[in-house]
Write an enzyme that holds these catalytic residues in place. Structure first.
Site, PDB file in Angstrom:
ATOM      1  N   SER A 252      59.987 -20.291 -12.784  1.00 49.14           N
ATOM      2  CA  SER A 252      59.710 -18.877 -12.549  1.00 49.14           C
ATOM      3  C   SER A 252      60.324 -18.431 -11.239  1.00 49.14           C
ATOM      4  O   SER A 252      60.870 -19.235 -10.484  1.00 49.14           O
ATOM      5  CB  SER A 252      58.206 -18.626 -12.538  1.00 49.14           C
ATOM      6  OG  SER A 252      57.665 -19.144 -11.342  1.00 49.14           O
ATOM      7  N   LYS A 253      60.225 -17.148 -10.995  1.00 51.89           N
ATOM      8  CA  LYS A 253      60.883 -16.549  -9.829  1.00 51.89           C
ATOM      9  C   LYS A 253      60.533 -17.248  -8.516  1.00 51.89           C
ATOM     10  O   LYS A 253      61.333 -17.278  -7.594  1.00 51.89           O
ATOM     11  CB  LYS A 253      60.494 -15.072  -9.719  1.00 51.89           C
ATOM     12  CG  LYS A 253      61.161 -14.226 -10.782  1.00 51.89           C
ATOM     13  CD  LYS A 253      61.305 -12.799 -10.308  1.00 51.89           C
ATOM     14  CE  LYS A 253      61.880 -11.897 -11.391  1.00 51.89           C
ATOM     15  NZ  LYS A 253      63.098 -12.425 -12.010  1.00 51.89           N
TER      16      LYS A 253
END
Ligand code: GLU
Length: 481
Positions: A252-253
């Site tokens: 994820s980011k």
């Protein structure tokens, strides 16, 4: 051309994710290897979450990676439209077919009633499944609900027994249907759910193989039931392991870039990205990891894809990107580098000079964005000194001696003859080693530090040549105290 048809079916609810790029790549490779067709379908039935900017990003990213599609929303094909939002009139026809054959039924339950059912299951610690309250309504009961203003959704009637299939990557998979509740295929607003739309589309578009992430395995059981209920040919399935972050959580980011366009903005080359994601599941038979798309296509076999999860090692990607930067055609690399150095006055150099600058700076870098800092000293008149370079390198007695000597020599340096200049620098090193016992490295550090403000960087000869006599002289003189 074989009959093999595969697709990538992204939902435009975000920029093209690197994981979707890998799925696209594996579909593309499978099509290429088998002389089949690779199709792009945009799954934008969730109109609230879909966005045309993301659709454009999907097109641009796939194109930048070189994953060109044979059929798709923009290029057309015989089985369009290839954008689900343009297919809304197709799904109700198939839902009607399932209603007529008894494979589906109208469900009049309100969201509140369904929520209450769910809470009841949670309270009793039972896995939640739809109660089938509407599974056998009489015509009168249905009429009564309609009179109340209820608009039905349509549910699939899950049969008893098991759903089994052989996954080309995961092997034999079995699902106990009794654990799968009757699921909605058409919502009350007359739009299809993912599981229904995907089957109708894959069937109409004559897909032969569905290659996608293993997060869709549970959906596959439902989809197979729909294929069978529609009397359609069930395609082959191949589910790829997930891509996890180095800490083994979902990528994820917070781990770094996740969208292809984000990686490109940070200075990753699409060729390197593509090569890197290919290795998330696939291994080259000769052990050589750096390969072109063409070479990967030749060596690709779907059944040899690893069924386990892969770890997205940013460090490895950095290494690989560095390899591509090192090997790339210099003119192409310069084009790609320009956005990262356009904060400087690039007009102060000719194109061949810029190429020389990039060629001499590319060696240790792993992402193009590093160039912004790494070419800084090629621009402007003065120099910014890094850390303690001024005190520890320039102001030492030895350096001062070297710089004073160099200052006298500069007038004779061959700024337009790299070979000669090289020799002249070698002479300076020898002179200080023989006469003053100063190591060659040290004498050159003094010069490098004075004209770049750093002790590492591009080839010294190239720096001197590109800076030119005036700037070299001024920068050296500014460091003599
Ligand atoms: N739109 C779905 C997704 O992005 C497609 C899944 C599939 O390949 O069936 O996850």
């Amino acid at each position: 051309m074989s009959d093999i048809r595969v697709r990538i079916a992204p939902s435009p609810s975000g920029n093209l994710h690197i994981g979707t790029a890998r799925t696209a790549l594996f579909n593309y490779l499978f099509a290429r290897k088998n002389n089949g067709k690779f199709i792009l379908r945009i799954e934008d039935t969730d109109l609230e979450r879909s966005n045309t900017e993301y659709t454009q990003n999907i097109y641009d990213s796939l194109k930048a990676l070189g994953l060109n599609w044979d059929e798709g929303p923009d290029v057309g094909g015989n089985y369009g439209p290839y954008q689900q939002s343009q297919r809304f009139d197709i799904y109700p026809k198939y839902a009607k077919k399932l209603l007529e054959s008894g494979w589906a039924y109208e469900c009049f339950c309100t969201p509140e009633e369904l929520e209450a059912e769910k809470e009841e299951s949670i309270k009793n610690k039972r896995p939640h499944m739809y109660s089938r309250r509407c599974a056998n309504l009489t015509e009168e009961e249905k009429a009564k609900f309609r009179a109340e203003g209820r608009i039905p959704a349509i549910r699939f009637r899950v049969p008893e027994g098991e759903t089994n299939f052989h996954d080309l990557v995961k092997g034999d998979l079995h699902f106990d249907n009794s654990l799968i509740g009757d699921f909605v295929i058409m919502k009350s607003n007359n739009t299809p759910t993912y599981n229904f739309a995907v089957v109708v589309d894959d069937m109409e578009m004559k897909m032969t193989h569905i290659i996608r992430g293993e997060d869709h395995i549970a959906n596959t059981a439902k989809q197979i039931m729909i294929y069978k209920a529609l009397g359609a040919q069930v395609p082959e399935f191949a589910h790829l392991g997930m891509i996890l972050a180095p800490d083994r959580s979902k990528l994820s980011k917070r781990h770094g870039a996740t969208a292809v366009s984000e990686f490109v903005e940070k200075g990753y080359l699409t060729e390197a990205l593509l090569n890197f994601v290919a290795l998330l599941g696939w291994s080259p038979s000769d052990g050589v990891e750096i390969k072109t798309l063409e070479e990967i296509a030749q060596d690709f076999r779907l059944t040899e894809i690893s069924s386990s999860n892969s770890i997205f090692e940013y460090d490895k990607l950095n290494w690989m990107n560095g390899q591509y930067i090192k090997r790339m055609d210099i003119s192409k690399l310069t084009d790609l580098a320009i956005p990262f150095i356009s904060c400087y006055d690039l007009n102060s150099y000719t194109r061949p000079q810029l190429e020389k600058m990039i060629a001499s700076t590319r060696e240790p870098i792993s992402v193009l964005s590093e160039l912004t800092n790494d070419v800084k000293y090629f621009f402007g008149e003065g120099v910014e000194f890094e850390g303690d370079v001024m005190d520890k390198v320039i102001k030492t007695e030895n350096s001062q001696m070297v710089l004073k000597y160099i200052n006298e020599q500069i007038k004779d340096w061959a700024f337009d003859n790299p070979e000669k200049l090289h020799e002249q620098l070698a002479d300076i090193r020898t002179y200080f080693k023989e006469n003053h016992g100063i190591k060659p490295k040290e004498s050159m550090w003094a010069l490098r530090a004075a004209i770049t403000g750093r002790i590492h960087g591009a080839d010294l000869g190239v720096i001197i040549e590109l800076l030119g006599k005036d700037r070299v002289e001024k920068r050296v003189q500014a460091c003599i105290f």
